[in-house]
Design a protein around this motif. Sequence first.
Motif, PDB file in Angstrom:
ATOM      1  N   LEU A 174       0.824  -1.206   0.000  1.00 55.72           N
ATOM      2  CA  LEU A 174       0.000   0.000   0.000  1.00 55.72           C
ATOM      3  C   LEU A 174       0.859   1.256   0.000  1.00 55.72           C
ATOM      4  O   LEU A 174       0.537   2.235  -0.680  1.00 55.72           O
ATOM      5  CB  LEU A 174      -0.938  -0.006   1.203  1.00 55.72           C
ATOM      6  CG  LEU A 174      -2.233  -0.792   1.029  1.00 55.72           C
ATOM      7  CD1 LEU A 174      -2.918  -1.018   2.365  1.00 55.72           C
ATOM      8  CD2 LEU A 174      -3.178  -0.078   0.069  1.00 55.72           C
ATOM      9  N   ARG A 175       1.959   1.230   0.736  1.00 59.19           N
ATOM     10  CA  ARG A 175       2.850   2.393   0.737  1.00 59.19           C
ATOM     11  C   ARG A 175       3.441   2.618  -0.656  1.00 59.19           C
ATOM     12  O   ARG A 175       3.590   3.765  -1.106  1.00 59.19           O
ATOM     13  CB  ARG A 175       3.945   2.220   1.788  1.00 59.19           C
ATOM     14  CG  ARG A 175       3.441   2.287   3.237  1.00 59.19           C
ATOM     15  CD  ARG A 175       4.583   2.453   4.227  1.00 59.19           C
ATOM     16  NE  ARG A 175       5.485   1.307   4.224  1.00 59.19           N
ATOM     17  CZ  ARG A 175       5.333   0.230   4.993  1.00 59.19           C
ATOM     18  NH1 ARG A 175       4.298   0.154   5.821  1.00 59.19           N
ATOM     19  NH2 ARG A 175       6.203  -0.759   4.953  1.00 59.19           N
ATOM     20  N   PHE A 191      -1.560  -4.975  -6.455  1.00 62.45           N
ATOM     21  CA  PHE A 191      -2.317  -6.164  -6.071  1.00 62.45           C
ATOM     22  C   PHE A 191      -1.408  -7.397  -6.024  1.00 62.45           C
ATOM     23  O   PHE A 191      -1.506  -8.217  -5.114  1.00 62.45           O
ATOM     24  CB  PHE A 191      -3.458  -6.418  -7.054  1.00 62.45           C
ATOM     25  CG  PHE A 191      -4.531  -5.354  -7.077  1.00 62.45           C
ATOM     26  CD1 PHE A 191      -4.598  -4.373  -6.096  1.00 62.45           C
ATOM     27  CD2 PHE A 191      -5.481  -5.327  -8.092  1.00 62.45           C
ATOM     28  CE1 PHE A 191      -5.579  -3.392  -6.111  1.00 62.45           C
ATOM     29  CE2 PHE A 191      -6.470  -4.357  -8.119  1.00 62.45           C
ATOM     30  CZ  PHE A 191      -6.505  -3.379  -7.132  1.00 62.45           C
ATOM     31  N   ARG A 192      -0.524  -7.497  -6.995  1.00 61.69           N
ATOM     32  CA  ARG A 192       0.395  -8.628  -7.020  1.00 61.69           C
ATOM     33  C   ARG A 192       1.332  -8.591  -5.802  1.00 61.69           C
ATOM     34  O   ARG A 192       1.573  -9.624  -5.169  1.00 61.69           O
ATOM     35  CB  ARG A 192       1.204  -8.617  -8.321  1.00 61.69           C
ATOM     36  CG  ARG A 192       2.136  -9.808  -8.477  1.00 61.69           C
ATOM     37  CD  ARG A 192       2.673  -9.960  -9.893  1.00 61.69           C
ATOM     38  NE  ARG A 192       3.335  -8.741 -10.365  1.00 61.69           N
ATOM     39  CZ  ARG A 192       2.861  -7.960 -11.328  1.00 61.69           C
ATOM     40  NH1 ARG A 192       1.710  -8.243 -11.922  1.00 61.69           N
ATOM     41  NH2 ARG A 192       3.527  -6.894 -11.713  1.00 61.69           N
ATOM     42  N   ALA A 193       1.823  -7.396  -5.470  1.00 61.73           N
ATOM     43  CA  ALA A 193       2.707  -7.259  -4.313  1.00 61.73           C
ATOM     44  C   ALA A 193       1.990  -7.603  -3.014  1.00 61.73           C
ATOM     45  O   ALA A 193       2.614  -8.070  -2.052  1.00 61.73           O
ATOM     46  CB  ALA A 193       3.259  -5.836  -4.248  1.00 61.73           C
ATOM     47  N   ALA A 194       0.665  -7.374  -2.993  1.00 58.86           N
ATOM     48  CA  ALA A 194      -0.115  -7.690  -1.784  1.00 58.86           C
ATOM     49  C   ALA A 194      -0.471  -9.168  -1.709  1.00 58.86           C
ATOM     50  O   ALA A 194      -1.058  -9.609  -0.721  1.00 58.86           O
ATOM     51  CB  ALA A 194      -1.392  -6.846  -1.775  1.00 58.86           C
ATOM     52  N   GLY A 195      -0.131  -9.931  -2.759  1.00 57.56           N
ATOM     53  CA  GLY A 195      -0.366 -11.374  -2.727  1.00 57.56           C
ATOM     54  C   GLY A 195      -1.664 -11.829  -3.364  1.00 57.56           C
ATOM     55  O   GLY A 195      -2.037 -13.000  -3.223  1.00 57.56           O
ATOM     56  N   PHE A 196      -2.344 -10.942  -4.086  1.00 54.77           N
ATOM     57  CA  PHE A 196      -3.604 -11.331  -4.726  1.00 54.77           C
ATOM     58  C   PHE A 196      -3.326 -11.971  -6.082  1.00 54.77           C
ATOM     59  O   PHE A 196      -2.528 -11.457  -6.865  1.00 54.77           O
ATOM     60  CB  PHE A 196      -4.519 -10.124  -4.900  1.00 54.77           C
ATOM     61  CG  PHE A 196      -4.943  -9.480  -3.615  1.00 54.77           C
ATOM     62  CD1 PHE A 196      -5.748 -10.164  -2.722  1.00 54.77           C
ATOM     63  CD2 PHE A 196      -4.530  -8.194  -3.297  1.00 54.77           C
ATOM     64  CE1 PHE A 196      -6.139  -9.584  -1.524  1.00 54.77           C
ATOM     65  CE2 PHE A 196      -4.910  -7.607  -2.103  1.00 54.77           C
ATOM     66  CZ  PHE A 196      -5.714  -8.310  -1.205  1.00 54.77           C
ATOM     67  N   ALA A 197      -3.998 -13.069  -6.365  1.00 55.29           N
ATOM     68  CA  ALA A 197      -3.865 -13.732  -7.662  1.00 55.29           C
ATOM     69  C   ALA A 197      -4.413 -12.828  -8.759  1.00 55.29           C
ATOM     70  O   ALA A 197      -5.315 -12.007  -8.514  1.00 55.29           O
ATOM     71  CB  ALA A 197      -4.610 -15.069  -7.663  1.00 55.29           C
ATOM     72  N   SER A 198      -3.904 -12.985  -9.964  1.00 53.53           N
ATOM     73  CA  SER A 198      -4.300 -12.109 -11.064  1.00 53.53           C
ATOM     74  C   SER A 198      -5.790 -12.205 -11.394  1.00 53.53           C
ATOM     75  O   SER A 198      -6.387 -11.245 -11.885  1.00 53.53           O
ATOM     76  CB  SER A 198      -3.478 -12.424 -12.311  1.00 53.53           C
ATOM     77  OG  SER A 198      -3.671 -13.770 -12.710  1.00 53.53           O
ATOM     78  N   ASN A 199      -6.403 -13.368 -11.099  1.00 48.20           N
ATOM     79  CA  ASN A 199      -7.824 -13.521 -11.426  1.00 48.20           C
ATOM     80  C   ASN A 199      -8.752 -12.899 -10.373  1.00 48.20           C
ATOM     81  O   ASN A 199      -9.971 -12.992 -10.493  1.00 48.20           O
ATOM     82  CB  ASN A 199      -8.179 -14.995 -11.624  1.00 48.20           C
ATOM     83  CG  ASN A 199      -7.979 -15.829 -10.369  1.00 48.20           C
ATOM     84  OD1 ASN A 199      -7.500 -15.346  -9.346  1.00 48.20           O
ATOM     85  ND2 ASN A 199      -8.339 -17.109 -10.450  1.00 48.20           N
ATOM     86  N   ARG A 200      -8.171 -12.262  -9.356  1.00 46.18           N
ATOM     87  CA  ARG A 200      -9.002 -11.600  -8.345  1.00 46.18           C
ATOM     88  C   ARG A 200      -9.474 -10.216  -8.791  1.00 46.18           C
ATOM     89  O   ARG A 200     -10.338  -9.623  -8.145  1.00 46.18           O
ATOM     90  CB  ARG A 200      -8.215 -11.450  -7.035  1.00 46.18           C
ATOM     91  CG  ARG A 200      -7.902 -12.743  -6.306  1.00 46.18           C
ATOM     92  CD  ARG A 200      -9.152 -13.390  -5.717  1.00 46.18           C
ATOM     93  NE  ARG A 200      -9.970 -12.471  -4.954  1.00 46.18           N
ATOM     94  CZ  ARG A 200      -9.719 -12.096  -3.695  1.00 46.18           C
ATOM     95  NH1 ARG A 200      -8.651 -12.580  -3.058  1.00 46.18           N
ATOM     96  NH2 ARG A 200     -10.542 -11.280  -3.060  1.00 46.18           N
ATOM     97  N   ALA A 201      -8.889  -9.687  -9.869  1.00 41.98           N
ATOM     98  CA  ALA A 201      -9.269  -8.345 -10.321  1.00 41.98           C
ATOM     99  C   ALA A 201      -9.455  -8.328 -11.829  1.00 41.98           C
ATOM    100  O   ALA A 201      -8.670  -8.911 -12.575  1.00 41.98           O
ATOM    101  CB  ALA A 201      -8.221  -7.320  -9.912  1.00 41.98           C
TER     102      ALA A 201
END
Length: 220
Positions: free
Chosen positions: A32-33, A108-118
């Motif tokens: 986020l930072r 989003f990737r840095a936060a650990g979310f898979a690419s299919n989440r967005a």
Amino acid sequence: MRQLRGQERAITANRQTNWAFADAYVAEDEALRWARDRAREAGIRSVTPGTGAALRLLAATSDAKSVAEIGTGTGISGSYLLHGMRPDGVLTTVDPEPEWQQFAREAFRAAGFASNRARFIPGRALDVLPRLADGGYDLVFCDGDRLEYMDYLAESLRLLRPGGIVAFEGVFADGRTVDSSAQAPEVQRLRELLRAVRESRGLMPTLLPVGDGLLCAVRR
């Protein structure tokens, strides 16, 4: 009278301190930072940590699986929404600036979310929203062009399932919304939005004093 004025100043100062404390209550991680740094570099105004935390709470409370976001920016509000959504939830985020959406993908990737989440859709909100499914969303977050907020409201009522939530960022307009002096068309539209949401029989509203004001309502 002097004593009363002193008390009023103290109350105002306390409120401002409390507001600042509440808005900074939630710590932000490195992803986020990083997104905030990109937003500052691009000159984008982003949601505050307090507003982000409220969005995360709304997404978690509604057990959101499908969320629509108007105004991707660099992914700050989207990150908060994803953190509150179900693990299998998908965020559909709309923005006219593809470059900003690329920053959001990285955040989003840095936060650990898979690419299919967005799902990223570049374009003007009022061109994109009519293509989204009726009643297919648990939450709609609006942080785009303030002049279009009333149009976003109409689209949101169509997009939301019964019990779904709509939220509008920036309705205080840095204090101009409650200033009785003549204001710009943007502020007049915000006042119109506030009245429409409050008076709607199909919505249950509240106004949260986080960030620059977060107007929320549940679709009955």
